[in-house]
Motif scaffolding. Structure first.
Motif, PDB file in Angstrom:
ATOM      1  N   GLY A  39       0.825  -1.209   0.000  1.00 36.91           N
ATOM      2  CA  GLY A  39       0.000   0.000   0.000  1.00 36.91           C
ATOM      3  C   GLY A  39       0.857   1.257   0.000  1.00 36.91           C
ATOM      4  N   LEU A  40       1.906   1.239   0.810  1.00 37.68           N
ATOM      5  CA  LEU A  40       2.814   2.399   0.858  1.00 37.68           C
ATOM      6  C   LEU A  40       3.625   2.527  -0.428  1.00 37.68           C
ATOM      7  CD1 LEU A  40       4.095   2.157   4.534  1.00 37.68           C
ATOM      8  CD2 LEU A  40       2.508   3.820   3.565  1.00 37.68           C
ATOM      9  N   VAL A  41       4.020   1.398  -1.012  1.00 38.34           N
ATOM     10  CA  VAL A  41       4.773   1.458  -2.267  1.00 38.34           C
ATOM     11  C   VAL A  41       3.881   1.972  -3.391  1.00 38.34           C
ATOM     12  CG1 VAL A  41       6.089   0.103  -3.949  1.00 38.34           C
ATOM     13  CG2 VAL A  41       6.364  -0.347  -1.518  1.00 38.34           C
ATOM     14  N   LEU A  42       2.604   1.572  -3.388  1.00 37.80           N
ATOM     15  CA  LEU A  42       1.658   2.094  -4.378  1.00 37.80           C
ATOM     16  C   LEU A  42       1.501   3.601  -4.209  1.00 37.80           C
ATOM     17  CD1 LEU A  42      -0.369   1.637  -6.654  1.00 37.80           C
ATOM     18  CD2 LEU A  42      -2.085   1.166  -4.908  1.00 37.80           C
ATOM     19  N   LEU A  43       1.387   4.053  -2.980  1.00 41.42           N
ATOM     20  CA  LEU A  43       1.315   5.492  -2.713  1.00 41.42           C
ATOM     21  C   LEU A  43       2.587   6.197  -3.191  1.00 41.42           C
ATOM     22  CD1 LEU A  43      -0.286   7.814  -1.437  1.00 41.42           C
ATOM     23  CD2 LEU A  43       0.839   7.268   0.725  1.00 41.42           C
ATOM     24  N   LEU A  44       3.731   5.570  -2.987  1.00 38.99           N
ATOM     25  CA  LEU A  44       4.989   6.125  -3.471  1.00 38.99           C
ATOM     26  C   LEU A  44       4.965   6.279  -4.983  1.00 38.99           C
ATOM     27  CD1 LEU A  44       8.097   6.786  -3.121  1.00 38.99           C
ATOM     28  CD2 LEU A  44       8.453   4.358  -3.499  1.00 38.99           C
ATOM     29  N   LEU A  45       4.480   5.277  -5.698  1.00 39.91           N
ATOM     30  CA  LEU A  45       4.409   5.361  -7.153  1.00 39.91           C
ATOM     31  C   LEU A  45       3.460   6.461  -7.612  1.00 39.91           C
ATOM     32  CD1 LEU A  45       4.397   1.588  -8.129  1.00 39.91           C
ATOM     33  CD2 LEU A  45       6.249   3.230  -8.376  1.00 39.91           C
ATOM     34  N   ILE A  46       2.359   6.623  -6.909  1.00 36.56           N
ATOM     35  CA  ILE A  46       1.399   7.678  -7.257  1.00 36.56           C
ATOM     36  C   ILE A  46       2.037   9.057  -7.043  1.00 36.56           C
ATOM     37  CG2 ILE A  46      -0.791   8.753  -6.566  1.00 36.56           C
ATOM     38  CD1 ILE A  46      -1.801   5.865  -6.012  1.00 36.56           C
ATOM     39  N   VAL A  47       2.754   9.220  -5.948  1.00 38.55           N
ATOM     40  CA  VAL A  47       3.427  10.497  -5.671  1.00 38.55           C
ATOM     41  C   VAL A  47       4.494  10.774  -6.723  1.00 38.55           C
ATOM     42  CG1 VAL A  47       4.976  11.665  -4.035  1.00 38.55           C
ATOM     43  CG2 VAL A  47       2.915  10.527  -3.207  1.00 38.55           C
ATOM     44  N   GLU A  48       5.258   9.735  -7.089  1.00 36.42           N
ATOM     45  CA  GLU A  48       6.284   9.932  -8.112  1.00 36.42           C
ATOM     46  C   GLU A  48       5.663  10.315  -9.458  1.00 36.42           C
ATOM     47  OE1 GLU A  48       8.588   6.345  -8.181  1.00 36.42           O
ATOM     48  OE2 GLU A  48       9.820   6.985  -6.491  1.00 36.42           O
ATOM     49  N   MET A  49       4.562   9.678  -9.818  1.00 35.20           N
ATOM     50  CA  MET A  49       3.887  10.033 -11.074  1.00 35.20           C
ATOM     51  C   MET A  49       3.361  11.462 -11.026  1.00 35.20           C
ATOM     52  SD  MET A  49       1.847   6.739 -12.420  1.00 35.20           S
ATOM     53  CE  MET A  49       2.010   5.355 -11.322  1.00 35.20           C
ATOM     54  N   ALA A  50       2.858  11.878  -9.856  1.00 32.94           N
ATOM     55  CA  ALA A  50       2.357  13.242  -9.715  1.00 32.94           C
ATOM     56  C   ALA A  50       3.496  14.251  -9.858  1.00 32.94           C
ATOM     57  CB  ALA A  50       1.659  13.415  -8.363  1.00 32.94           C
ATOM     58  N   LEU A  52       6.289  13.833 -11.579  1.00 30.52           N
ATOM     59  CA  LEU A  52       6.672  13.869 -12.991  1.00 30.52           C
ATOM     60  C   LEU A  52       5.630  14.591 -13.840  1.00 30.52           C
ATOM     61  CD1 LEU A  52       8.130  10.276 -13.399  1.00 30.52           C
ATOM     62  CD2 LEU A  52       9.389  12.434 -13.447  1.00 30.52           C
ATOM     63  N   LEU A  53       4.351  14.381 -13.535  1.00 31.61           N
ATOM     64  CA  LEU A  53       3.285  15.063 -14.274  1.00 31.61           C
ATOM     65  C   LEU A  53       3.337  16.564 -14.023  1.00 31.61           C
ATOM     66  CD1 LEU A  53       0.813  14.731 -16.100  1.00 31.61           C
ATOM     67  CD2 LEU A  53      -0.558  14.509 -14.036  1.00 31.61           C
ATOM     68  N   LEU A  54       3.558  16.948 -12.784  1.00 30.04           N
ATOM     69  CA  LEU A  54       3.676  18.367 -12.450  1.00 30.04           C
ATOM     70  C   LEU A  54       4.861  18.993 -13.185  1.00 30.04           C
ATOM     71  CD1 LEU A  54       2.561  20.669 -10.669  1.00 30.04           C
ATOM     72  CD2 LEU A  54       4.218  19.960  -8.943  1.00 30.04           C
ATOM     73  N   CYS A  59       6.394  22.948 -17.352  1.00 28.60           N
ATOM     74  CA  CYS A  59       7.380  23.361 -18.355  1.00 28.60           C
ATOM     75  C   CYS A  59       7.733  22.132 -19.179  1.00 28.60           C
ATOM     76  CB  CYS A  59       8.591  23.924 -17.622  1.00 28.60           C
ATOM     77  SG  CYS A  59      10.066  24.102 -18.564  1.00 28.60           S
ATOM     78  N   GLY A  60       8.042  22.311 -20.427  1.00 25.04           N
ATOM     79  CA  GLY A  60       8.345  21.180 -21.290  1.00 25.04           C
ATOM     80  C   GLY A  60       9.538  20.361 -20.839  1.00 25.04           C
ATOM     81  N   VAL A  61      10.493  21.013 -20.201  1.00 25.41           N
ATOM     82  CA  VAL A  61      11.673  20.297 -19.731  1.00 25.41           C
ATOM     83  C   VAL A  61      11.581  19.977 -18.243  1.00 25.41           C
ATOM     84  CG1 VAL A  61      13.204  21.206 -21.508  1.00 25.41           C
ATOM     85  CG2 VAL A  61      12.927  22.455 -19.372  1.00 25.41           C
ATOM     86  N   GLY A  62      10.413  20.143 -17.674  1.00 30.94           N
ATOM     87  CA  GLY A  62      10.215  19.859 -16.257  1.00 30.94           C
ATOM     88  C   GLY A  62      10.571  18.445 -15.834  1.00 30.94           C
ATOM     89  N   PRO A  63      10.267  17.430 -16.652  1.00 29.72           N
ATOM     90  CA  PRO A  63      10.651  16.071 -16.257  1.00 29.72           C
ATOM     91  C   PRO A  63      12.158  15.889 -16.078  1.00 29.72           C
ATOM     92  CG  PRO A  63       8.970  15.959 -17.929  1.00 29.72           C
ATOM     93  CD  PRO A  63       9.369  17.407 -17.797  1.00 29.72           C
TER      94      PRO A  63
END
Length: 92
Positions: A39-50, A52-54, A59-63
């Motif tokens: 559950g915590l690792v899934l939350l970690l993946l969601i935070v990481e995706m957020a 990267l999305l942010l 900005c185009g080079v934000g990632p």
């Protein structure tokens, strides 16, 4: 099923390369340690995706700036889950 595999394989590159045991033993050990905390690792993946999305939205080079941040977050999570033994002697 794909979410389960994604969560279990989150630390796959670190698990195979860093510890001293054989890669197959490391994969089994990693699955044993990740399963209770999935559950915590899934939350970690969601935070990481957020993050990267942010970075992509702002900005185009934000990632390019967000990827090192997510890498640091993953490394910190790995060290909390698997212990802080430095098998590489990189930090010492």
């Amino acid at each position: 099923m794909s979410i389960y595999l994604m969560v279990n394989q989150t630390f796959l590159p670190i698990l195979v390369l860093l510890p001293d045991e054989s890669p197959m033993n490391n994969l089994g050990r990693g699955r044993e340690l990740v399963n209770p905390s999935k559950g915590l690792v899934l939350l970690l993946l969601i935070v990481e995706m957020a993050i990267l999305l942010l970075g992509a939205v702002l900005c185009g080079v934000g990632p390019l700036a967000a990827f090192p941040v997510t890498l640091c977050v993953s490394t910190t999570a790995y060290r909390q889950l698997f212990g802080d033994t430095d098998n590489t002697a990189f930090l010492g």
